[in-house]
Design a protein around this motif. Structure first.
Motif, PDB file in Angstrom:
ATOM      1  N   LYS A  99       8.636  -9.353  -0.037  1.00 11.89           N
ATOM      2  CA  LYS A  99       7.674  -9.203  -1.119  1.00 11.89           C
ATOM      3  C   LYS A  99       7.935 -10.286  -2.169  1.00 11.89           C
ATOM      4  N   PRO A 100       6.902 -10.952  -2.655  1.00 15.16           N
ATOM      5  CA  PRO A 100       7.118 -11.966  -3.694  1.00 15.16           C
ATOM      6  C   PRO A 100       7.406 -11.317  -5.045  1.00 15.16           C
ATOM      7  N   ALA A 101       7.952 -12.101  -5.951  1.00 13.97           N
ATOM      8  CA  ALA A 101       8.243 -11.584  -7.294  1.00 13.97           C
ATOM      9  C   ALA A 101       6.994 -11.085  -7.990  1.00 13.97           C
ATOM     10  N   SER A 102       5.845 -11.686  -7.682  1.00 18.95           N
ATOM     11  CA  SER A 102       4.596 -11.278  -8.328  1.00 18.95           C
ATOM     12  C   SER A 102       4.134  -9.895  -7.898  1.00 18.95           C
ATOM     13  N   ALA A 103       4.738  -9.343  -6.846  1.00 16.71           N
ATOM     14  CA  ALA A 103       4.371  -7.996  -6.401  1.00 16.71           C
ATOM     15  C   ALA A 103       5.034  -6.911  -7.241  1.00 16.71           C
ATOM     16  N   ILE A 104       6.116  -7.251  -7.919  1.00 15.16           N
ATOM     17  CA  ILE A 104       6.916  -6.244  -8.620  1.00 15.16           C
ATOM     18  C   ILE A 104       6.164  -5.657  -9.810  1.00 15.16           C
ATOM     19  N   VAL A 105       6.234  -4.325  -9.930  1.00 13.21           N
ATOM     20  CA  VAL A 105       5.621  -3.588 -11.039  1.00 13.21           C
ATOM     21  C   VAL A 105       6.725  -2.776 -11.724  1.00 13.21           C
ATOM     22  N   PRO A 106       6.804  -2.794 -13.053  1.00 10.22           N
ATOM     23  CA  PRO A 106       7.852  -2.053 -13.748  1.00 10.22           C
ATOM     24  C   PRO A 106       7.551  -0.565 -13.815  1.00 10.22           C
ATOM     25  N   PRO A 107       8.521   0.254 -14.151  1.00  7.29           N
ATOM     26  CA  PRO A 107       8.273   1.680 -14.389  1.00  7.29           C
ATOM     27  C   PRO A 107       7.209   1.845 -15.474  1.00  7.29           C
ATOM     28  N   GLY A 108       6.245   2.702 -15.221  1.00  5.35           N
ATOM     29  CA  GLY A 108       5.169   2.919 -16.177  1.00  5.35           C
ATOM     30  C   GLY A 108       4.073   1.886 -16.118  1.00  5.35           C
ATOM     31  N   GLY A 109       4.251   0.842 -15.323  1.00  8.86           N
ATOM     32  CA  GLY A 109       3.270  -0.229 -15.241  1.00  8.86           C
ATOM     33  C   GLY A 109       2.078   0.133 -14.374  1.00  8.86           C
ATOM     34  N   GLU A 110       1.051  -0.680 -14.490  1.00 10.80           N
ATOM     35  CA  GLU A 110      -0.183  -0.454 -13.734  1.00 10.80           C
ATOM     36  C   GLU A 110      -0.128  -1.172 -12.395  1.00 10.80           C
ATOM     37  N   ILE A 111      -0.399  -0.440 -11.337  1.00 13.38           N
ATOM     38  CA  ILE A 111      -0.501  -0.992  -9.992  1.00 13.38           C
ATOM     39  C   ILE A 111      -1.888  -1.591  -9.826  1.00 13.38           C
ATOM     40  N   GLN A 112      -1.941  -2.809  -9.350  1.00 11.57           N
ATOM     41  CA  GLN A 112      -3.245  -3.445  -9.139  1.00 11.57           C
ATOM     42  C   GLN A 112      -3.923  -2.893  -7.893  1.00 11.57           C
ATOM     43  N   TYR A 113      -5.230  -2.657  -7.994  1.00 11.96           N
ATOM     44  CA  TYR A 113      -6.016  -2.304  -6.803  1.00 11.96           C
ATOM     45  C   TYR A 113      -6.633  -3.606  -6.298  1.00 11.96           C
ATOM     46  N   PRO A 114      -6.057  -4.198  -5.253  1.00  8.94           N
ATOM     47  CA  PRO A 114      -6.508  -5.526  -4.814  1.00  8.94           C
ATOM     48  C   PRO A 114      -7.940  -5.520  -4.295  1.00  8.94           C
ATOM     49  N   ALA A 115      -8.580  -6.667  -4.410  1.00 11.91           N
ATOM     50  CA  ALA A 115      -9.962  -6.792  -3.963  1.00 11.91           C
ATOM     51  C   ALA A 115     -10.090  -6.810  -2.447  1.00 11.91           C
ATOM     52  N   VAL A 116      -8.998  -7.086  -1.727  1.00  5.99           N
ATOM     53  CA  VAL A 116      -9.081  -7.289  -0.280  1.00  5.99           C
ATOM     54  C   VAL A 116      -8.843  -6.019   0.530  1.00  5.99           C
ATOM     55  N   THR A 117      -8.840  -4.849  -0.127  1.00  9.71           N
ATOM     56  CA  THR A 117      -8.614  -3.609   0.620  1.00  9.71           C
ATOM     57  C   THR A 117      -9.507  -2.493   0.114  1.00  9.71           C
ATOM     58  N   GLN A 118      -9.836  -1.586   1.009  1.00 12.45           N
ATOM     59  CA  GLN A 118     -10.506  -0.338   0.666  1.00 12.45           C
ATOM     60  C   GLN A 118      -9.605   0.854   0.978  1.00 12.45           C
ATOM     61  N   GLN A 119      -8.383   0.569   1.455  1.00  6.96           N
ATOM     62  CA  GLN A 119      -7.464   1.627   1.865  1.00  6.96           C
ATOM     63  C   GLN A 119      -6.080   1.357   1.257  1.00  6.96           C
ATOM     64  N   LEU A 120      -5.965   1.612  -0.029  1.00  4.64           N
ATOM     65  CA  LEU A 120      -4.705   1.385  -0.736  1.00  4.64           C
ATOM     66  C   LEU A 120      -3.825   2.624  -0.580  1.00  4.64           C
ATOM     67  N   ASP A 121      -2.636   2.432  -0.034  1.00  5.20           N
ATOM     68  CA  ASP A 121      -1.771   3.555   0.329  1.00  5.20           C
ATOM     69  C   ASP A 121      -0.453   3.494  -0.448  1.00  5.20           C
ATOM     70  N   TYR A 122       0.293   4.580  -0.367  1.00  2.47           N
ATOM     71  CA  TYR A 122       1.545   4.763  -1.098  1.00  2.47           C
ATOM     72  C   TYR A 122       2.664   5.069  -0.114  1.00  2.47           C
ATOM     73  N   GLU A 123       3.903   4.742  -0.479  1.00  7.66           N
ATOM     74  CA  GLU A 123       5.073   5.060   0.343  1.00  7.66           C
ATOM     75  C   GLU A 123       6.311   5.102  -0.547  1.00  7.66           C
ATOM     76  N   VAL A 124       6.842   6.286  -0.800  1.00  6.06           N
ATOM     77  CA  VAL A 124       8.085   6.385  -1.553  1.00  6.06           C
ATOM     78  C   VAL A 124       9.233   5.918  -0.663  1.00  6.06           C
ATOM     79  N   GLU A 125      10.129   5.101  -1.221  1.00  6.45           N
ATOM     80  CA  GLU A 125      11.229   4.567  -0.426  1.00  6.45           C
ATOM     81  C   GLU A 125      12.507   4.451  -1.253  1.00  6.45           C
ATOM     82  N   LEU A 126      13.620   4.761  -0.614  1.00  5.72           N
ATOM     83  CA  LEU A 126      14.925   4.459  -1.195  1.00  5.72           C
ATOM     84  C   LEU A 126      15.120   2.952  -1.110  1.00  5.72           C
TER      85      LEU A 126
END
Length: 294
Positions: A99-126
């Motif tokens: 993942k590039p540095a530009s992908a990183i989001v801080p705690p409380g930050g807004e996750i971008q909904y990218p223009a290139v997808t209609q199926q944005l998914d989540y995955e909790v990970e250690l």
């Protein structure tokens, strides 16, 4: 102990030790390259804390990622997840990506909904945080500083036009990798070896994922060695370790703008973020073959 990266009211960013009651932070007085490898041996003494305690409420939490560190991810690591997607046998090995540095989001930050997808998914990970190079260490996890929480936001429809996997579009999009709220050091997980902690994820208060990290197909030491054999891990690097069942890909309930996502791991804490509005590309960019505007 818990170690956070924070920004003060003057805009200065620094590492600090979070008090046991999670109400204050004391500044680390030495550079990351010095204290990170030494924490396992010397504990809090390696931090050389200085100054008085600062109220955590007066600081902004940043993603606990040292500038210049790399963020890696691995996949196909929980059998329940694979089973719900139609695969009944574990794979012979994991897969990995960066993942590039530009992908990183801080705690409380807004996750971008990218223009290139209609199926944005989540995955909790250690997420494992490296303290020192693995080298010839017989137990790779002994080289960790500790763990944090990650949410591996993914564009699930990436690659459909190709009929194959497109990890660049799926996993590397800007502002789609929340990490935090801080790092819990290795000693709080019993030291090196496979951690066994509960992880869960909620969307707008509804639990979608729940499992334990002892259910990984490939144990942590194997995952670290897999990555290190290809790209040598360095102090500060992070490794997302895979996610369990309950994701949107299984039932079609994908993320929507405005959703509040809470990823939680026992012994670390809660990583809370909000999904931003769908990004819209300008007309001349939206005609590309990778996708269309949301």
């Amino acid at each position: 102990m818990k170690l956070a990266r924070v920004r003060d009211t003057q805009g200065e960013v620094f590492w600090g030790r979070v008090a046991d009651d999670l109400q204050s932070v004391q500044r680390v007085g030495v550079p990351f390259a010095l204290w990170a490898p030494a924490v396992a041996r010397h504990g809090q003494a390696a931090l050389e804390l200085r100054g008085g305690s600062l109220a955590l409420a007066s600081l902004q939490l940043c993603a606990p990622v040292q500038p210049g560190a790399r963020v890696f991810g691995v996949g196909m690591n929980y059998l329940t997840h694979l089973t719900r997607l139609g695969r009944t046998q574990p794979p012979p090995h994991t897969i990995a990506y960066i993942k590039p540095a530009s992908a990183i989001v801080p705690p409380g930050g807004e996750i971008q909904y990218p223009a290139v997808t209609q199926q944005l998914d989540y995955e909790v990970e250690l997420v494992a945080v490296v303290a020192r190079a693995l080298g010839d260490e017989p137990q790779a996890s002994a080289c960790l500083l500790g763990y944090t929480v990650g949410n591996d936001i993914s564009a699930r429809d990436a690659g459909k036009q190709l009929g194959s996997l497109d990890l660049f579009t799926q996993k590397a999009l800007d502002r789609t990798a929340p990490i935090g709220p801080w790092i819990t050091t290795l000693d709080e997980f019993g030291g090196a070896g496979q951690p066994a902690v509960t992880l869960s994820l909620r969307i707008n208060g509804e639990q979608r994922q729940h499992d334990n990290t002892d259910q990984m197909i490939f144990p942590l030491d194997e995952l670290l060695n897999y990555v290190d054999a290809r790209i040598a891990l360095r102090p500060g690097d992070l490794v997302f370790t895979g996610s369990t069942c309950g994701v949107g890909l299984e039932d079609g309930r994908f993320l929507q703008p405005g959703d509040v996502v809470e990823a939680q791991i026992e012994g670390i804490g809660v990583l809370r973020n909000t999904i931003g509005p769908r990004r819209v590309l300008s007309e001349h960019r939206a005609t590309g073959r990778l996708g269309s505007p949301g």
